[in-house]
Write an enzyme that holds these catalytic residues in place. Structure first.
Site, PDB file in Angstrom:
ATOM      1  N   ASP A   1       9.728  -6.682  -0.997  1.00 48.97           N
ATOM      2  CA  ASP A   1       8.449  -7.072  -1.591  1.00 48.97           C
ATOM      3  C   ASP A   1       8.716  -7.883  -2.849  1.00 48.97           C
ATOM      4  O   ASP A   1       9.523  -7.477  -3.697  1.00 48.97           O
ATOM      5  CB  ASP A   1       7.619  -5.829  -1.920  1.00 48.97           C
ATOM      6  CG  ASP A   1       6.155  -6.173  -2.144  1.00 48.97           C
ATOM      7  OD1 ASP A   1       5.656  -7.093  -1.478  1.00 48.97           O
ATOM      8  OD2 ASP A   1       5.503  -5.512  -2.971  1.00 48.97           O
TER       9      ASP A   1
ATOM     10  N   HIS B   1      -1.320 -12.732 -10.841  1.00 52.33           N
ATOM     11  CA  HIS B   1      -1.097 -11.285 -10.784  1.00 52.33           C
ATOM     12  C   HIS B   1      -0.031 -10.859 -11.785  1.00 52.33           C
ATOM     13  O   HIS B   1      -0.200  -9.841 -12.486  1.00 52.33           O
ATOM     14  CB  HIS B   1      -0.676 -10.868  -9.376  1.00 52.33           C
ATOM     15  CG  HIS B   1      -0.198  -9.452  -9.293  1.00 52.33           C
ATOM     16  ND1 HIS B   1      -1.021  -8.362  -9.541  1.00 52.33           N
ATOM     17  CD2 HIS B   1       1.031  -8.931  -9.014  1.00 52.33           C
ATOM     18  CE1 HIS B   1      -0.327  -7.240  -9.407  1.00 52.33           C
ATOM     19  NE2 HIS B   1       0.914  -7.555  -9.095  1.00 52.33           N
TER      20      HIS B   1
ATOM     21  N   GLU C   1      -2.856  -3.707  -2.512  1.00 57.39           N
ATOM     22  CA  GLU C   1      -2.302  -4.994  -2.926  1.00 57.39           C
ATOM     23  C   GLU C   1      -2.506  -5.968  -1.781  1.00 57.39           C
ATOM     24  O   GLU C   1      -1.973  -5.774  -0.684  1.00 57.39           O
ATOM     25  CB  GLU C   1      -0.809  -4.878  -3.281  1.00 57.39           C
ATOM     26  CG  GLU C   1      -0.572  -4.099  -4.558  1.00 57.39           C
ATOM     27  CD  GLU C   1       0.848  -4.213  -5.081  1.00 57.39           C
ATOM     28  OE1 GLU C   1       1.723  -4.695  -4.329  1.00 57.39           O
ATOM     29  OE2 GLU C   1       1.072  -3.839  -6.244  1.00 57.39           O
TER      30      GLU C   1
ATOM     31  N   GLU D   1      -1.657  -8.970   0.114  1.00 55.58           N
ATOM     32  CA  GLU D   1      -0.437  -9.763   0.198  1.00 55.58           C
ATOM     33  C   GLU D   1      -0.372 -10.535   1.508  1.00 55.58           C
ATOM     34  O   GLU D   1      -1.155 -10.307   2.435  1.00 55.58           O
ATOM     35  CB  GLU D   1       0.797  -8.865   0.079  1.00 55.58           C
ATOM     36  CG  GLU D   1       0.889  -8.071  -1.209  1.00 55.58           C
ATOM     37  CD  GLU D   1       2.259  -7.465  -1.435  1.00 55.58           C
ATOM     38  OE1 GLU D   1       3.254  -8.026  -0.909  1.00 55.58           O
ATOM     39  OE2 GLU D   1       2.352  -6.439  -2.133  1.00 55.58           O
TER      40      GLU D   1
ATOM     41  N   ASP E   1       0.244  -3.572   0.505  1.00 52.86           N
ATOM     42  CA  ASP E   1       1.286  -2.698  -0.029  1.00 52.86           C
ATOM     43  C   ASP E   1       0.616  -1.669  -0.936  1.00 52.86           C
ATOM     44  O   ASP E   1       0.503  -1.847  -2.144  1.00 52.86           O
ATOM     45  CB  ASP E   1       2.324  -3.522  -0.795  1.00 52.86           C
ATOM     46  CG  ASP E   1       3.582  -2.728  -1.070  1.00 52.86           C
ATOM     47  OD1 ASP E   1       3.925  -1.870  -0.245  1.00 52.86           O
ATOM     48  OD2 ASP E   1       4.221  -2.976  -2.101  1.00 52.86           O
TER      49      ASP E   1
ATOM     50  N   ARG F   1      -0.448   3.806  -8.815  1.00 54.50           N
ATOM     51  CA  ARG F   1      -0.191   3.214 -10.129  1.00 54.50           C
ATOM     52  C   ARG F   1       0.263   4.248 -11.157  1.00 54.50           C
ATOM     53  O   ARG F   1       1.064   3.917 -12.046  1.00 54.50           O
ATOM     54  CB  ARG F   1      -1.455   2.507 -10.634  1.00 54.50           C
ATOM     55  CG  ARG F   1      -1.953   1.385  -9.743  1.00 54.50           C
ATOM     56  CD  ARG F   1      -0.948   0.279  -9.606  1.00 54.50           C
ATOM     57  NE  ARG F   1      -1.493  -0.834  -8.803  1.00 54.50           N
ATOM     58  CZ  ARG F   1      -0.789  -1.867  -8.391  1.00 54.50           C
ATOM     59  NH1 ARG F   1       0.514  -1.937  -8.690  1.00 54.50           N
ATOM     60  NH2 ARG F   1      -1.336  -2.825  -7.676  1.00 54.50           N
TER      61      ARG F   1
ATOM     62  N   GLN G   1       3.836   5.036 -10.398  1.00 57.41           N
ATOM     63  CA  GLN G   1       4.613   3.843 -10.735  1.00 57.41           C
ATOM     64  C   GLN G   1       4.833   3.728 -12.248  1.00 57.41           C
ATOM     65  O   GLN G   1       5.923   3.372 -12.696  1.00 57.41           O
ATOM     66  CB  GLN G   1       3.902   2.597 -10.207  1.00 57.41           C
ATOM     67  CG  GLN G   1       4.661   1.303 -10.432  1.00 57.41           C
ATOM     68  CD  GLN G   1       3.928   0.097  -9.850  1.00 57.41           C
ATOM     69  OE1 GLN G   1       2.859   0.229  -9.252  1.00 57.41           O
ATOM     70  NE2 GLN G   1       4.501  -1.074 -10.008  1.00 57.41           N
TER      71      GLN G   1
ATOM     72  N   LYS H   1       5.600   3.149  -4.135  1.00 54.84           N
ATOM     73  CA  LYS H   1       5.384   2.119  -3.121  1.00 54.84           C
ATOM     74  C   LYS H   1       5.909   2.538  -1.748  1.00 54.84           C
ATOM     75  O   LYS H   1       5.626   1.861  -0.758  1.00 54.84           O
ATOM     76  CB  LYS H   1       6.115   0.839  -3.528  1.00 54.84           C
ATOM     77  CG  LYS H   1       5.692   0.266  -4.864  1.00 54.84           C
ATOM     78  CD  LYS H   1       4.454  -0.579  -4.729  1.00 54.84           C
ATOM     79  CE  LYS H   1       4.217  -1.366  -6.013  1.00 54.84           C
ATOM     80  NZ  LYS H   1       3.230  -2.430  -5.825  1.00 54.84           N
TER      81      LYS H   1
ATOM     82  N   THR I   1       3.035   0.927   3.779  1.00 55.60           N
ATOM     83  CA  THR I   1       2.721  -0.497   3.699  1.00 55.60           C
ATOM     84  C   THR I   1       2.118  -0.882   5.042  1.00 55.60           C
ATOM     85  O   THR I   1       2.745  -0.678   6.083  1.00 55.60           O
ATOM     86  CB  THR I   1       3.985  -1.341   3.441  1.00 55.60           C
ATOM     87  OG1 THR I   1       4.564  -0.950   2.198  1.00 55.60           O
ATOM     88  CG2 THR I   1       3.650  -2.826   3.407  1.00 55.60           C
TER      89      THR I   1
ATOM     90  N   THR J   1       1.173  -9.167  -4.753  1.00 58.52           N
ATOM     91  CA  THR J   1      -0.279  -9.305  -4.873  1.00 58.52           C
ATOM     92  C   THR J   1      -0.667 -10.752  -5.167  1.00 58.52           C
ATOM     93  O   THR J   1      -0.060 -11.410  -6.015  1.00 58.52           O
ATOM     94  CB  THR J   1      -0.803  -8.390  -5.988  1.00 58.52           C
ATOM     95  OG1 THR J   1      -0.400  -7.050  -5.715  1.00 58.52           O
ATOM     96  CG2 THR J   1      -2.306  -8.455  -6.081  1.00 58.52           C
TER      97      THR J   1
ATOM     98  N   GLU K   1      -6.014  -4.679 -11.426  1.00 52.23           N
ATOM     99  CA  GLU K   1      -6.449  -5.872 -12.144  1.00 52.23           C
ATOM    100  C   GLU K   1      -7.967  -5.910 -12.288  1.00 52.23           C
ATOM    101  O   GLU K   1      -8.494  -6.225 -13.352  1.00 52.23           O
ATOM    102  CB  GLU K   1      -5.979  -7.128 -11.405  1.00 52.23           C
ATOM    103  CG  GLU K   1      -4.489  -7.366 -11.434  1.00 52.23           C
ATOM    104  CD  GLU K   1      -4.122  -8.587 -10.622  1.00 52.23           C
ATOM    105  OE1 GLU K   1      -4.383  -9.711 -11.092  1.00 52.23           O
ATOM    106  OE2 GLU K   1      -3.603  -8.412  -9.505  1.00 52.23           O
TER     107      GLU K   1
END
Length: 422
Positions: free
Chosen positions: A127, A134, A198, A200, A232, A236, A239, A252, A256, A349, A363
């Protein structure tokens, strides 16, 4: 533009007109997984056409439960098969399928009767972090706008190796992960409370490289088979606590999701676009001699449990990426890393300049500060149990959609305990 005689292929909102012809793997109640192609409202069973010798070129591997063998055959074979299938499916084309009622009934399976599977036997998943907006937004949330982009970001694609074992096809439920969470009193353990998406774009590697082999960007383009939608999922809060100093890990690794259909480079050829304006010159090995970006509209829709309709929460475009798919592959291979047939490269992202085009909830809520209003009522900051998120994407060619179908996942509750209780 040529049209297809297959039902649904001429509808204005059809993702799968004759100009598309994406590849996937499907099964039916009567038979296990094999390779297919989406056209109109149907899946075309490519193994049936091969068995009837309507496709030439030797063993194309369409009776197998993955597209890997076909992908290794290279661009010349891909082009020949695409041309042959276009002829068989086009109005006024070769009638060998259209006028053979028994074969047509066997080979054209309604989409709603097909169970979709991962289209390839995935060998690796990397990834990247290739969207400038982003990277700026997330960096601003974490470090402030003056330090948003790290010094290396505008010089090379930043990435990390993900877990291919938890890449799942659209429709697979996503279980809320457990993990360590940061608190004022130190770490605690429990379900992620900041579960995110995310939006993607994923690239599928077809042609492998040898250990130590490098690729130019132009060569890397020829090694790619096509593209998928990719979500994905990200925890948060996990993370934030685990990310220093080595970056994402369990936040993560739990899931996915990718779309079941691979839209080929050939189908997106008319959608190619030039690179964005660069902050600085790239080093020679990353410089491009052609237009390797594509113009594909992307949307994300959120449907709370029990809701009648989904709310659109993201509208963005792959044109907002700063690095192209072949640049990602060229950079990945430049150290001599062996790339394999079935490797998946995620873009990271994809966010545009406006809030509605930000490709994740972190975001849009600006780190959890702001509520995100849903079109159908209610709001979110991060995902709740029972929420379904559906990604859609399409390019446009002469007024027709070159679509990917959908990429959907529903959030299931976290396990109640660690171990056998799961």
């Amino acid at each position: 533009m040529k049209q297809s005689w297959v039902a649904g292929a001429q509808a204005p909102d059809c993702d799968f007109p004759l100009a598309n012809l994406p590849y996937g793997v499907f099964s039916t109640a009567e038979r296990g997984p094999r390779c297919g192609m989406a056209i109109g409202d149907s899946v075309l069973d490519l193994s049936e056409l091969a068995a009837e010798e309507l496709l030439t070129g030797g063993d194309l591997g369409f009776d197998r439960p993955a597209l890997n063998h076909f992908m290794t055959l290279g661009a010349e074979t891909w082009a020949a098969v695409r041309a042959r299938l276009t002829d068989l499916l086009a109005e006024g084309g070769d009638p060998a399928l259209r006028e053979n009622v028994a074969l047509r009934d066997r080979a054209l399976v309604p989409l709603d009767k097909a169970q979709m599977h991962l289209p390839v036997d995935l060998r690796g998943y990397t990834d990247f972090y290739a969207g400038r907006q982003h990277a700026f937004n997330s960096g601003s949330i974490l470090r402030g706008p003056e330090n948003a982009l790290t010094p290396n970001w505008t010089h090379m694609p930043i990435g990390y190796n993900g877990r291919v074992s938890t890449v799942v096809v659209s429709g697979t439920p996503v279980r809320r992960p457990l993990g360590q969470l940061m608190s004022a009193d130190g770490p605690k353990f429990g379900p992620s409370q900041r579960l995110d998406i995310e939006v993607e774009f994923g690239a599928i590697v077809a042609l492998p490289t040898e250990l130590g082999q490098t690729l130019t960007v132009a060569e890397a383009w020829e090694h790619l088979f096509g593209f998928v939608l990719l979500n994905d999922w990200s925890a948060r809060d996990i993370q934030r606590w685990e990310g220093q100093p080595l970056g994402p890990f369990q936040s993560k690794a739990f899931a996915t999701s990718i779309s079941p259909w691979i839209v080929t480079r050939a189908a997106l050829e008319p959608c190619r676009r030039p690179a964005p304006k660069r902050d600085n010159d790239l080093l020679p090995y990353l410089q491009e001699d052609a237009d390797y970006f594509v113009d594909v509209k992307l949307e994300a829709h959120l449907k709370p449990e029990g809701a009648a309709k989904a709310s659109r929460i993201v509208q963005t475009n792959t044109a907002h990426l700063y690095y192209s798919a072949p640049q990602l592959l060229a950079h990945h291979a430049v150290c001599g890393c062996r790339m394999q047939t079935g490797d998946l490269l995620g873009s990271g992202t994809i966010s545009g300049p406006e809030r509605q085009s930000f490709g994740c909830l972190m975001e849009q809520s600006w780190g959890g500060r702001d509520q995100i209003a849903l079109e159908q009522g209610g709001s979110r900051i991060f995902l709740e149990d029972g929420d379904s998120v559906i990604l859609t994407g399409w390019g446009e060619v002469d007024g027709q959609r070159i679509g990917f179908g959908g990429c959907e996942g529903r959030i299931a509750p976290a396990p109640k305990a660690v171990g056998k209780a799961f």
